[in-house]
Design an enzyme around this catalytic site. Structure first.
Site, PDB file in Angstrom:
ATOM      1  N   HIS A  27     -10.532   1.195   1.879  1.00  0.00           N
ATOM      2  CA  HIS A  27     -10.267   2.133   2.974  1.00  0.00           C
ATOM      3  C   HIS A  27     -11.480   2.030   3.897  1.00  0.00           C
ATOM      4  O   HIS A  27     -12.529   2.582   3.607  1.00  0.00           O
ATOM      5  CB  HIS A  27     -10.088   3.564   2.450  1.00  0.00           C
ATOM      6  CG  HIS A  27      -9.721   4.529   3.537  1.00  0.00           C
ATOM      7  ND1 HIS A  27      -8.530   5.196   3.558  1.00  0.00           N
ATOM      8  CD2 HIS A  27     -10.388   4.901   4.667  1.00  0.00           C
ATOM      9  CE1 HIS A  27      -8.465   5.951   4.659  1.00  0.00           C
ATOM     10  NE2 HIS A  27      -9.589   5.794   5.340  1.00  0.00           N
ATOM     11  N   HIS A  37      -4.600  -0.758   5.727  1.00  0.00           N
ATOM     12  CA  HIS A  37      -4.055  -0.061   6.899  1.00  0.00           C
ATOM     13  C   HIS A  37      -4.930  -0.175   8.152  1.00  0.00           C
ATOM     14  O   HIS A  37      -5.415   0.827   8.676  1.00  0.00           O
ATOM     15  CB  HIS A  37      -3.757   1.418   6.601  1.00  0.00           C
ATOM     16  CG  HIS A  37      -4.828   2.148   5.818  1.00  0.00           C
ATOM     17  ND1 HIS A  37      -6.142   2.172   6.195  1.00  0.00           N
ATOM     18  CD2 HIS A  37      -4.744   2.870   4.680  1.00  0.00           C
ATOM     19  CE1 HIS A  37      -6.817   2.880   5.311  1.00  0.00           C
ATOM     20  NE2 HIS A  37      -6.000   3.316   4.389  1.00  0.00           N
ATOM     21  N   LYS A  87      -9.133  -0.203  -5.713  1.00  0.00           N
ATOM     22  CA  LYS A  87      -9.191   0.385  -4.374  1.00  0.00           C
ATOM     23  C   LYS A  87     -10.485   1.157  -4.179  1.00  0.00           C
ATOM     24  O   LYS A  87     -10.771   2.104  -4.926  1.00  0.00           O
ATOM     25  CB  LYS A  87      -7.984   1.318  -4.189  1.00  0.00           C
ATOM     26  CG  LYS A  87      -7.979   2.139  -2.909  1.00  0.00           C
ATOM     27  CD  LYS A  87      -7.602   1.318  -1.700  1.00  0.00           C
ATOM     28  CE  LYS A  87      -7.722   2.088  -0.402  1.00  0.00           C
ATOM     29  NZ  LYS A  87      -6.668   3.085  -0.191  1.00  0.00           N
ATOM     30  N   HIS A  91       1.636   5.327  -1.662  1.00  0.00           N
ATOM     31  CA  HIS A  91       1.253   6.521  -2.432  1.00  0.00           C
ATOM     32  C   HIS A  91       2.513   7.113  -3.058  1.00  0.00           C
ATOM     33  O   HIS A  91       3.433   7.504  -2.333  1.00  0.00           O
ATOM     34  CB  HIS A  91       0.603   7.565  -1.519  1.00  0.00           C
ATOM     35  CG  HIS A  91      -0.669   7.072  -0.904  1.00  0.00           C
ATOM     36  ND1 HIS A  91      -1.902   7.238  -1.508  1.00  0.00           N
ATOM     37  CD2 HIS A  91      -0.903   6.390   0.247  1.00  0.00           C
ATOM     38  CE1 HIS A  91      -2.839   6.689  -0.741  1.00  0.00           C
ATOM     39  NE2 HIS A  91      -2.255   6.165   0.325  1.00  0.00           N
ATOM     40  N   HIS A 130       0.879  -1.193   0.000  1.00  0.00           N
ATOM     41  CA  HIS A 130       0.000   0.000   0.000  1.00  0.00           C
ATOM     42  C   HIS A 130       0.907   1.230   0.000  1.00  0.00           C
ATOM     43  O   HIS A 130       1.473   1.606   1.025  1.00  0.00           O
ATOM     44  CB  HIS A 130      -0.894   0.003   1.248  1.00  0.00           C
ATOM     45  CG  HIS A 130      -1.846   1.160   1.311  1.00  0.00           C
ATOM     46  ND1 HIS A 130      -3.188   1.016   1.605  1.00  0.00           N
ATOM     47  CD2 HIS A 130      -1.662   2.488   1.127  1.00  0.00           C
ATOM     48  CE1 HIS A 130      -3.772   2.198   1.605  1.00  0.00           C
ATOM     49  NE2 HIS A 130      -2.859   3.128   1.318  1.00  0.00           N
ATOM     50  N   ASP A 156       1.511   2.508   3.540  1.00  0.00           N
ATOM     51  CA  ASP A 156       0.661   3.702   3.424  1.00  0.00           C
ATOM     52  C   ASP A 156       1.524   4.959   3.514  1.00  0.00           C
ATOM     53  O   ASP A 156       1.077   5.999   4.009  1.00  0.00           O
ATOM     54  CB  ASP A 156      -0.456   3.719   4.471  1.00  0.00           C
ATOM     55  CG  ASP A 156      -1.535   4.749   4.140  1.00  0.00           C
ATOM     56  OD1 ASP A 156      -1.592   5.194   2.978  1.00  0.00           O
ATOM     57  OD2 ASP A 156      -2.310   5.106   5.047  1.00  0.00           O
TER      58      ASP A 156
END
Ligand code: NCD
Ligand code: ZN
Length: 337
Positions: A135, A169, A96, A15, A13, A241
């Site tokens: 999420h 997460h 996602k 970004h 995960h 994350d």
């Protein structure tokens, strides 16, 4: 032990953003990881085959080829047709789902998560073996958001038993307990949620660089996460994350959510597993479990760390972008060779 070698570590995960920020942060992950699941919450979100392919190319251009790094791409969840999913399937590793407005760049997310309206897309994903990453937060009271979302996971896992659902997460004991209740539920756990609680964020002077969604919870939650990570529980994987925001957006009135851990993640994980005498399970948490769950082959990339002091820089920068890592200016005890 003063040296450890890990094979094909994956960050499930991540970004990476775009433009200058991408060029700044991507090499910091590709240096130490063999691959990562790349989040699609860009502006605009990644929701077409063209956007997936072009974003992957920009990622590959931003890193050194010698790093032997694989970006596993994702689509931003929307109601997609089976025809479209068949067409894009080979370019993505997951889709996602964000509840609308729950976190950074999620306004295009799902307004209400009910199994009936999502069924056409989720059934097609199950048939095509495309995992769903979620999420998992409601828009309730900030400390209860994840716990309140458990009934949604329950409904999704029950209605779509063939769909692999990854609780992203996770931060609570309630989420950990779900893993053993539903065969098709899995989870990623970040580095920071294995270490910090809400006290570290807001118990003393406010720490913007530790502020993220979902917010860090109570000690018993952190301990439940740590337990399954340290034992290499087969349903949990490392997902950092790592979510970089410019320094000025973090150190601001109205702080953006996200902890930037990419350059320190592996070093601190080694330290943590060593402290708890569980180094033998780190390979599972960092790679083996992810390979099983996502059905991916480990790469031949290995990474060796030595027990030597490593001083974390106070920021990383590229052109006009500047970003502050977790543990800025602190001394770590393991260093990547
Ligand atoms: C993430 C971001 O900044 O993109 N922020 C965060 O606090 N984790 C989004 C997310 O994963 O929620
Ligand atoms: Zn994220």
């Amino acid at each position: 032990m003063n040296k450890i070698t890990l094979t094909s570590p994956f960050d499930m995960h991540l970004h990476l953003r775009d433009a200058d920020m991408l060029n700044l942060v991507a090499p910091l992950t590709s240096k130490t990881f063999a691959g990562a699941i790349i989040m699609p919450n860009l502006v605009p979100v990644v929701d077409t085959k063209k956007a997936v392919v072009e974003y992957r190319n920009r990622i590959l251009e931003s890193i050194d080829e010698k790093d032997n790094f694989t970006p596993f791409m994702t689509l931003f969840f929307k109601p997609y047709t089976k025809e479209f999913l068949e067409e894009v399937k080979d370019d993505i590793s997951a889709i996602k789902l964000y509840p609308a407005g729950i976190t950074t760049n999620s306004d295009d997310g799902v307004q209400t998560i009910d199994t009936e309206s999502l069924a056409p897309t989720l059934n097609a994903m199950a048939e095509l073996n495309i995992p769903l990453c979620v999420h998992g937060e409601t828009n309730g009271f900030v400390m209860d958001r994840e716990q309140e979302f458990m009934s949604v996971y329950e409904a999704l896992a029950t209605a779509f038993p063939k769909l692999k659902i990854i609780m992203e997460h996770i931060t609570t004991k309630d989420a950990v307990d779900m893993l053993d209740r539903f065969e098709n539920l899995y989870a990623t756990i970040t580095l920071h949620h294995l270490i910090i609680t809400l006290d570290d964020v807001a118990g003393g002077m406010l720490q913007p660089h530790l502020f993220c969604k979902p917010i860090a919870k109570r000690p018993h939650d952190r301990d439940a996460l740590l337990k399954v990570a340290l034992e290499g529980h087969p349903k949990v994987m490392f997902g950092s994350d790592s979510a970089p925001h410019p320094k000025h957006a973090k150190e601001a009135c109205g702080c953006a959510a996200g902890v930037f851990t990419a350059p320190i993640a592996i070093q601190v994980l080694v330290e943590l597993f060593e402290q708890h005498n569980r180094l033998e399970n780190l390979q599972k948490f960092l790679s083996d479990n992810a390979c099983e769950i996502y059905n991916i082959k480990p790469s031949s990339k290995t990474i060796t760390l030595v027990k030597e002091d490593f001083k974390v820089p106070n920021f990383y920068e590229f052109k006009r972008e500047r970003v502050v890592p977790m543990y800025a200016e602190k001394q770590l005890s393991w260093k990547v060779l």
